[in-house]
Design a protein around this motif. Sequence first.
Motif, PDB file in Angstrom:
ATOM      1  N   THR A 167      -5.879 -13.794   0.222  1.00 39.36           N
ATOM      2  CA  THR A 167      -5.212 -13.178   1.369  1.00 39.36           C
ATOM      3  C   THR A 167      -4.732 -11.756   1.087  1.00 39.36           C
ATOM      4  OG1 THR A 167      -3.129 -14.160   0.649  1.00 39.36           O
ATOM      5  CG2 THR A 167      -4.422 -15.401   2.260  1.00 39.36           C
ATOM      6  N   TYR A 189      -4.886  -7.888   0.913  1.00 41.74           N
ATOM      7  CA  TYR A 189      -5.631  -6.740   1.403  1.00 41.74           C
ATOM      8  C   TYR A 189      -5.656  -5.652   0.331  1.00 41.74           C
ATOM      9  CZ  TYR A 189      -5.804  -8.447   6.203  1.00 41.74           C
ATOM     10  OH  TYR A 189      -6.071  -9.174   7.331  1.00 41.74           O
ATOM     11  N   LYS A 234      -1.934  -5.423  -1.161  1.00 49.55           N
ATOM     12  CA  LYS A 234      -0.842  -5.822  -0.280  1.00 49.55           C
ATOM     13  C   LYS A 234      -0.687  -7.332  -0.437  1.00 49.55           C
ATOM     14  CE  LYS A 234       0.797  -5.646   4.403  1.00 49.55           C
ATOM     15  NZ  LYS A 234       0.191  -6.667   5.241  1.00 49.55           N
ATOM     16  N   SER A 288       5.190 -11.321  -1.386  1.00 48.13           N
ATOM     17  CA  SER A 288       6.139 -11.116  -2.474  1.00 48.13           C
ATOM     18  C   SER A 288       6.845 -12.391  -2.892  1.00 48.13           C
ATOM     19  CB  SER A 288       7.199 -10.103  -2.048  1.00 48.13           C
ATOM     20  OG  SER A 288       8.063 -10.692  -1.096  1.00 48.13           O
ATOM     21  N   TYR A 346       5.657  -9.169   2.766  1.00 46.46           N
ATOM     22  CA  TYR A 346       4.479  -8.621   2.111  1.00 46.46           C
ATOM     23  C   TYR A 346       4.788  -7.204   1.671  1.00 46.46           C
ATOM     24  CZ  TYR A 346       2.061 -12.653   3.911  1.00 46.46           C
ATOM     25  OH  TYR A 346       1.683 -13.932   4.170  1.00 46.46           O
TER      26      TYR A 346
END
Lengths: 118, 113
Positions: free
Chosen positions: B30, B32, B91, B94, B99
């Motif tokens: 997931t 980016y 990205k 966290s 994010y």
Amino acid sequence: NAGVTQTPKFQVLKTGQSMTLQCAQDMNHNSMYWYRQDPGMGLRLIYYSASEGTTDKGEVPNGYNVSRLNKREFSLRLESAAPSQTSVYFCASSEAPMRVSTSTDTQYFGPGTRLTVL
Amino acid sequence: DAKTTQPNSMESNEEEPVHLPCNHSTISGTDYIHWYRQLPSQGPEYVIHGLTSNVNNRMASLAIAEDRKSSTLILHRATLRDAAVYYCILKKYSGAGSYQLTFGKGTKLSVIP
């Protein structure tokens, strides 16, 4: 449309003094961020605000406090400045709230504040 | 930690293509891949991003490896204004409900007239 603005551009403080860095955005963005950049390094996240009324710690929050005054403004306060806080400080904003992952939430950065603590 | 590895510096001649590599072997499904650049004495600016497929925009192209463990930012025709530090960023979630972008040291691109 000014984007992200920061004041002041430059500041010199003595150890122990306090000051507030101001940041404002006119893009109606939800999320705002404060980063610091030390010489030869990438940016490190200090604090962020995922939406109006919320703030959270980033990677290096010690020695700083923040206030999300309204949707437009996000300030960073140094209560008792130390030489280790000499750095360039960047504010940024993005449209999407940080609690969702989207492909389009580009961060827009301000021009930075160069802070020296003697 | 979301780790990316980039060369410290690269040089290119003006008006030639530039390929800026980035390794991100710990990327998850997931994450980016974002690229930003920072011109001298300015804040970073967004360049391009992608997930799995190659991407093009007016500034650059992004080529993503099939296994997603590496990517390459392509400037098709370098100009003097492209001299900057280029950051490859994942990205990433966290773990604290948000994010975040985690900047590394980036690649300093010099463009030779």
